[in-house]
Motif scaffolding. Structure first.
Motif, PDB file in Angstrom:
ATOM      1  N   LYS A 296       0.819  -1.220   0.000  1.00 55.12           N
ATOM      2  CA  LYS A 296       0.000   0.000   0.000  1.00 55.12           C
ATOM      3  C   LYS A 296       0.853   1.271   0.000  1.00 55.12           C
ATOM      4  O   LYS A 296       0.620   2.223   0.748  1.00 55.12           O
ATOM      5  CB  LYS A 296      -0.945   0.008   1.202  1.00 55.12           C
ATOM      6  CG  LYS A 296      -1.956  -1.131   1.181  1.00 55.12           C
ATOM      7  CD  LYS A 296      -2.867  -1.085   2.402  1.00 55.12           C
ATOM      8  CE  LYS A 296      -3.883  -2.232   2.352  1.00 55.12           C
ATOM      9  NZ  LYS A 296      -4.794  -2.231   3.526  1.00 55.12           N
ATOM     10  N   GLY A 297       1.890   1.251  -0.824  1.00 50.13           N
ATOM     11  CA  GLY A 297       2.701   2.447  -1.001  1.00 50.13           C
ATOM     12  C   GLY A 297       3.834   2.628  -0.018  1.00 50.13           C
ATOM     13  O   GLY A 297       4.631   3.556  -0.137  1.00 50.13           O
ATOM     14  N   THR A 298       3.922   1.740   0.961  1.00 45.04           N
ATOM     15  CA  THR A 298       5.033   1.787   1.914  1.00 45.04           C
ATOM     16  C   THR A 298       5.979   0.624   1.638  1.00 45.04           C
ATOM     17  O   THR A 298       5.550  -0.491   1.366  1.00 45.04           O
ATOM     18  CB  THR A 298       4.528   1.707   3.367  1.00 45.04           C
ATOM     19  OG1 THR A 298       3.674   2.832   3.609  1.00 45.04           O
ATOM     20  CG2 THR A 298       5.679   1.737   4.359  1.00 45.04           C
ATOM     21  N   PHE A 299       7.295   0.897   1.718  1.00 48.06           N
ATOM     22  CA  PHE A 299       8.313  -0.109   1.432  1.00 48.06           C
ATOM     23  C   PHE A 299       8.927  -0.589   2.747  1.00 48.06           C
ATOM     24  O   PHE A 299       9.568   0.185   3.466  1.00 48.06           O
ATOM     25  CB  PHE A 299       9.388   0.472   0.505  1.00 48.06           C
ATOM     26  CG  PHE A 299       8.856   0.830  -0.853  1.00 48.06           C
ATOM     27  CD1 PHE A 299       8.964  -0.058  -1.917  1.00 48.06           C
ATOM     28  CD2 PHE A 299       8.217   2.045  -1.067  1.00 48.06           C
ATOM     29  CE1 PHE A 299       8.453   0.261  -3.161  1.00 48.06           C
ATOM     30  CE2 PHE A 299       7.707   2.386  -2.315  1.00 48.06           C
ATOM     31  CZ  PHE A 299       7.822   1.485  -3.367  1.00 48.06           C
ATOM     32  N   TYR A 300       8.680  -1.853   3.063  1.00 47.96           N
ATOM     33  CA  TYR A 300       9.148  -2.451   4.310  1.00 47.96           C
ATOM     34  C   TYR A 300      10.394  -3.293   4.055  1.00 47.96           C
ATOM     35  O   TYR A 300      10.523  -3.940   3.006  1.00 47.96           O
ATOM     36  CB  TYR A 300       8.057  -3.326   4.922  1.00 47.96           C
ATOM     37  CG  TYR A 300       6.798  -2.577   5.306  1.00 47.96           C
ATOM     38  CD1 TYR A 300       6.669  -1.998   6.573  1.00 47.96           C
ATOM     39  CD2 TYR A 300       5.737  -2.437   4.400  1.00 47.96           C
ATOM     40  CE1 TYR A 300       5.517  -1.305   6.920  1.00 47.96           C
ATOM     41  CE2 TYR A 300       4.585  -1.745   4.747  1.00 47.96           C
ATOM     42  CZ  TYR A 300       4.477  -1.183   6.011  1.00 47.96           C
ATOM     43  OH  TYR A 300       3.348  -0.504   6.359  1.00 47.96           O
ATOM     44  N   ILE A 301      11.285  -3.316   5.030  1.00 47.98           N
ATOM     45  CA  ILE A 301      12.451  -4.199   4.984  1.00 47.98           C
ATOM     46  C   ILE A 301      12.111  -5.420   5.830  1.00 47.98           C
ATOM     47  O   ILE A 301      11.911  -5.311   7.045  1.00 47.98           O
ATOM     48  CB  ILE A 301      13.719  -3.504   5.514  1.00 47.98           C
ATOM     49  CG1 ILE A 301      13.914  -2.151   4.808  1.00 47.98           C
ATOM     50  CG2 ILE A 301      14.925  -4.426   5.321  1.00 47.98           C
ATOM     51  CD1 ILE A 301      13.938  -2.202   3.299  1.00 47.98           C
ATOM     52  N   ASN A 302      12.007  -6.547   5.177  1.00 45.69           N
ATOM     53  CA  ASN A 302      11.530  -7.772   5.808  1.00 45.69           C
ATOM     54  C   ASN A 302      12.322  -8.106   7.086  1.00 45.69           C
ATOM     55  O   ASN A 302      13.544  -7.973   7.126  1.00 45.69           O
ATOM     56  CB  ASN A 302      11.647  -8.928   4.802  1.00 45.69           C
ATOM     57  CG  ASN A 302      10.925 -10.165   5.251  1.00 45.69           C
ATOM     58  OD1 ASN A 302       9.771 -10.103   5.669  1.00 45.69           O
ATOM     59  ND2 ASN A 302      11.599 -11.307   5.163  1.00 45.69           N
ATOM     60  N   ASP A 303      11.584  -8.550   8.129  1.00 45.85           N
ATOM     61  CA  ASP A 303      12.179  -8.970   9.400  1.00 45.85           C
ATOM     62  C   ASP A 303      12.964  -7.864  10.113  1.00 45.85           C
ATOM     63  O   ASP A 303      13.896  -8.144  10.888  1.00 45.85           O
ATOM     64  CB  ASP A 303      13.091 -10.197   9.190  1.00 45.85           C
ATOM     65  CG  ASP A 303      12.297 -11.465   8.969  1.00 45.85           C
ATOM     66  OD1 ASP A 303      11.098 -11.489   9.321  1.00 45.85           O
ATOM     67  OD2 ASP A 303      12.870 -12.426   8.418  1.00 45.85           O
ATOM     68  N   VAL A 305      12.436  -3.417  11.577  1.00 46.43           N
ATOM     69  CA  VAL A 305      11.452  -2.358  11.861  1.00 46.43           C
ATOM     70  C   VAL A 305      11.564  -1.234  10.834  1.00 46.43           C
ATOM     71  O   VAL A 305      10.855  -0.232  10.924  1.00 46.43           O
ATOM     72  CB  VAL A 305      11.654  -1.785  13.281  1.00 46.43           C
ATOM     73  CG1 VAL A 305      11.414  -2.861  14.322  1.00 46.43           C
ATOM     74  CG2 VAL A 305      13.058  -1.180  13.434  1.00 46.43           C
ATOM     75  N   LEU A 306      12.441  -1.403   9.853  1.00 52.49           N
ATOM     76  CA  LEU A 306      12.676  -0.345   8.874  1.00 52.49           C
ATOM     77  C   LEU A 306      11.551  -0.269   7.852  1.00 52.49           C
ATOM     78  O   LEU A 306      11.052  -1.294   7.375  1.00 52.49           O
ATOM     79  CB  LEU A 306      13.999  -0.581   8.142  1.00 52.49           C
ATOM     80  CG  LEU A 306      15.270  -0.566   8.993  1.00 52.49           C
ATOM     81  CD1 LEU A 306      16.469  -0.993   8.179  1.00 52.49           C
ATOM     82  CD2 LEU A 306      15.483   0.832   9.586  1.00 52.49           C
ATOM     83  N   SER A 307      11.176   0.952   7.490  1.00 52.55           N
ATOM     84  CA  SER A 307      10.198   1.157   6.423  1.00 52.55           C
ATOM     85  C   SER A 307      10.437   2.517   5.790  1.00 52.55           C
ATOM     86  O   SER A 307      11.024   3.417   6.411  1.00 52.55           O
ATOM     87  CB  SER A 307       8.766   1.053   6.953  1.00 52.55           C
ATOM     88  OG  SER A 307       8.481   2.102   7.845  1.00 52.55           O
ATOM     89  N   PHE A 308       9.977   2.678   4.536  1.00 53.91           N
ATOM     90  CA  PHE A 308      10.180   3.915   3.795  1.00 53.91           C
ATOM     91  C   PHE A 308       8.911   4.260   3.023  1.00 53.91           C
ATOM     92  O   PHE A 308       8.250   3.373   2.475  1.00 53.91           O
ATOM     93  CB  PHE A 308      11.324   3.771   2.773  1.00 53.91           C
ATOM     94  CG  PHE A 308      12.662   3.417   3.362  1.00 53.91           C
ATOM     95  CD1 PHE A 308      13.578   4.395   3.686  1.00 53.91           C
ATOM     96  CD2 PHE A 308      13.018   2.086   3.578  1.00 53.91           C
ATOM     97  CE1 PHE A 308      14.818   4.080   4.217  1.00 53.91           C
ATOM     98  CE2 PHE A 308      14.249   1.744   4.098  1.00 53.91           C
ATOM     99  CZ  PHE A 308      15.156   2.754   4.429  1.00 53.91           C
ATOM    100  N   THR A 309       8.613   5.547   2.933  1.00 55.43           N
ATOM    101  CA  THR A 309       7.593   5.985   1.983  1.00 55.43           C
ATOM    102  C   THR A 309       8.216   5.957   0.595  1.00 55.43           C
ATOM    103  O   THR A 309       9.445   5.766   0.445  1.00 55.43           O
ATOM    104  CB  THR A 309       7.123   7.414   2.298  1.00 55.43           C
ATOM    105  OG1 THR A 309       8.238   8.315   2.106  1.00 55.43           O
ATOM    106  CG2 THR A 309       6.610   7.520   3.725  1.00 55.43           C
ATOM    107  N   LYS A 310       7.404   6.197  -0.413  1.00 49.27           N
ATOM    108  CA  LYS A 310       7.917   6.196  -1.781  1.00 49.27           C
ATOM    109  C   LYS A 310       9.005   7.252  -1.954  1.00 49.27           C
ATOM    110  O   LYS A 310      10.071   6.981  -2.523  1.00 49.27           O
ATOM    111  CB  LYS A 310       6.784   6.439  -2.777  1.00 49.27           C
ATOM    112  CG  LYS A 310       7.231   6.400  -4.231  1.00 49.27           C
ATOM    113  CD  LYS A 310       6.061   6.559  -5.184  1.00 49.27           C
ATOM    114  CE  LYS A 310       6.539   6.535  -6.635  1.00 49.27           C
ATOM    115  NZ  LYS A 310       5.413   6.665  -7.607  1.00 49.27           N
ATOM    116  N   SER A 311       8.782   8.439  -1.465  1.00 50.99           N
ATOM    117  CA  SER A 311       9.776   9.515  -1.602  1.00 50.99           C
ATOM    118  C   SER A 311      11.027   9.223  -0.771  1.00 50.99           C
ATOM    119  O   SER A 311      12.154   9.522  -1.192  1.00 50.99           O
ATOM    120  CB  SER A 311       9.179  10.856  -1.191  1.00 50.99           C
ATOM    121  OG  SER A 311       8.771  10.850   0.161  1.00 50.99           O
TER     122      SER A 311
END
Length: 535
Positions: A296-303, A305-311
């Motif tokens: 849903k537009g958010t990029f998660y790093i598996n396993d 707590v890191l995540s990024f928005t598209k920008s």
């Protein structure tokens, strides 16, 4: 000395997909660019030359010189690196994991194939330069696949708790492996060299990347081998547009999936080698190499707590391209983006997954390289050759599964005929007559006739197996001898090159080992080669 060869198809060790590729079956032709023949390299050279930017050459050479700053390269290797600035210079590439002390023997075969093909192409196209390249899989994270090698039937293993890309692993703990190697090899001149080579590589370099570079350079620097580490910020800057395409448009996933669907529609039922993910990149940082997953537009790093928005992930990519690590689907593209490459040389499994990728290359407008199955070789000592000849064995015999191999030889040397095929054929003919009578009289008897035929054929099978078993007991000594020689040449009932380490052969043949392989292996052969090593 080369004594024989056997077509890959006849070995029983290669998949139908690879066999059909080698035979250039029509159904597979859309999955590759050009089949590797010397003549076909003319068009491959032109295509790559027309589609490889000069700016990429500048970045590549600068990165290589930086990577080699702590390595004593040969003049030929230095010359090869410098030559890559020229638009008429091209690479021939093989890749391999950072296996401890090279891992299985075929590490040598892969690199020698690149060296020999580059040399042959220079003879065919003297106006160009061809550089043999070994691509180190420094970003791989499968430590259990690389942390050991086999010697004299024993597994020498590096036990260490690790995470992240293997190239960055420190070499602490390899002193114990070095001590075991020393005790296993003995005190001969060749043994001392091997122990020194291991110690110099792994005990005097800080991480696995530098250790492997040192080792490969020491073994092959006289042949001008150039070693590439893709875990490089400057090189990955060239990959940024393709990473964006993968993150936001799933380009590799869409095109590779379409290729797999097309491959699955072929009547041959080829097995799939790799399945693409929606995003085929890992995030690589501080002991972490984990998948990037978009939800849903958010990029998660598996396993993690890191995540990024598209920008945010776009900013991360542009500032730190080295943190984006291609998986098996996208690593080949990375290679072809940064290298003026003509041909990739790999094993059967590698060629199989490359055949899934051409549509993706076409979509991103990167030339697809030629795909060459690496050399496969069975190394035989003089003593082993004498045993094979004395036992009246052929090379094809040795490649048979052991039970089939024994049965075939017992039948061949037995003084009685243990093949009941004529009797089975005669029985089947007799039952055909009974079927015709049943048809003309009472069809309800057909089932009874069939049951009787099956029973009697099974009876003949049982008698044949019992007689063969009796002959094996009678010829027990011969069975033991032929089994012993096959087990020597095919340890663990597998190919020698997949089981044994080069050190086992270097111990006996020393500095002659690699030059002998270079002199005898043909890069474009379609045969599994057999080579007798002489002292």
């Amino acid at each position: 000395m080369k004594i024989d060869g056997i077509p890959f198809k006849q070995t029983g060790y290669f998949s139908k997909l690879i066999v059909d590729y080698l035979e250039e079956k029509e159904g597979l032709k859309s999955f590759y660019n050009r089949f590797p023949t010397f003549e076909n390299f003319k068009d491959q050279i032109k295509e790559k030359k027309d589609n490889f930017p000069k700016s990429h050459r500048n970045v590549l050479v600068a990165a290589l010189k930086h990577q080699y700053k702590n390595t004593t390269a040969s003049e030929l290797t230095k010359s090869n690196i410098d030559s890559l600035l020229d638009e008429n210079a091209f690479t021939i590439v093989t890749g391999h994991q950072l296996n401890l002390f090279t891992g299985p023997l075929y590490f040598l075969h892969k690199i020698i194939a690149t060296i020999n093909l580059a040399k042959k192409l220079k003879e065919k196209y003297p106006e160009n330069t061809f550089v043999p390249v070994y691509w180190m899989a420094t970003e791989d994270h499968d430590f259990e696949e690389i942390n050991y090698f086999n010697l004299n039937g024993k597994k020498l293993q590096w036990n260490k708790k690790v995470s992240g890309a293997v190239g960055k692993l420190d070499t602490n703990g390899l002193e114990a492996v070095c001590d075991t190697l020393s005790s296993e090899l003995g005190s001969s001149t060749n043994a001392k060299y091997l122990v020194e080579l291991f110690a110099e590589a792994y005990l005097k370099h800080n991480n696995l990347t530098e250790a492997t570079r040192y080792l490969a350079n020491e073994l092959f620097k006289d042949y001008g081998l150039v070693i590439v580490d893709g875990d490089d910020a400057d090189l990955k800057q060239l990959l940024v547009p393709y990473v964006k395409s993968d993150l936001f448009d799933n380009t590799s996933f869409k095109n590779v999936s379409a290729s797999l669907e097309k491959l699955n529609q072929l009547p041959e039922n080829y097995s799939v080698q790799v399945n693409p993910r929606e995003i085929n990149y890992f995030y690589l940082i501080d002991g972490i190499r984990e998948r990037i997953i978009e939800k849903k537009g958010t990029f998660y790093i598996n396993d993690t707590v890191l995540s990024f928005t598209k920008s945010e992930i776009l900013t991360e990519l542009e500032k730190h391209p080295e943190r984006f690590s291609p998986n098996v689907v996208c690593r080949p593209l990375y290679q072809e983006v940064i290298l003026p490459n003509l041909c990739y040389i790999g094993g059967g499994g590698e060629i199989a997954y490359w055949l899934e990728l051409k549509a993706y290359f076409n979509a991103v407008e990167v030339p697809f390289p030629m795909l060459l199955l690496r050399n496969s070789v069975l190394l035989v000592t003089e003593k082993q050759r004498e045993k094979v000849e004395k036992l009246d064995l052929t090379i094809a015999d040795l490649f048979l599964k052991q039970n089939t191999f024994i049965n075939k030889k017992i039948r061949a040397i037995s003084n009685i005929d243990i093949d009941f095929s004529p009797q089975k054929k005669q029985l089947e003919e007799q039952f055909q007559y009974l079927y015709s009578i049943a048809e003309q009289t009472d069809k309800s008897f057909l089932g009874a006739v069939k049951a009787q035929e099956v029973k009697q054929l099974k009876g003949l099978d049982a008698l044949e197996k019992r007689l063969l078993k009796a002959q094996k007991r009678k010829l027990k000594d011969h069975v033991i001898r032929i089994t012993e020689i096959q087990n020597e040449l095919f340890p663990n009932k597998s190919l020698q090159e997949r089981q044994q380490n080069f050190s086992q052969f270097y111990l006996e043949y020393g500095q002659n080992l690699i030059p002998t392989l270079v002199a005898n292996l043909e890069p474009l052969t379609k045969n599994f080669e057999v080579l007798v090593l002489k002292n």
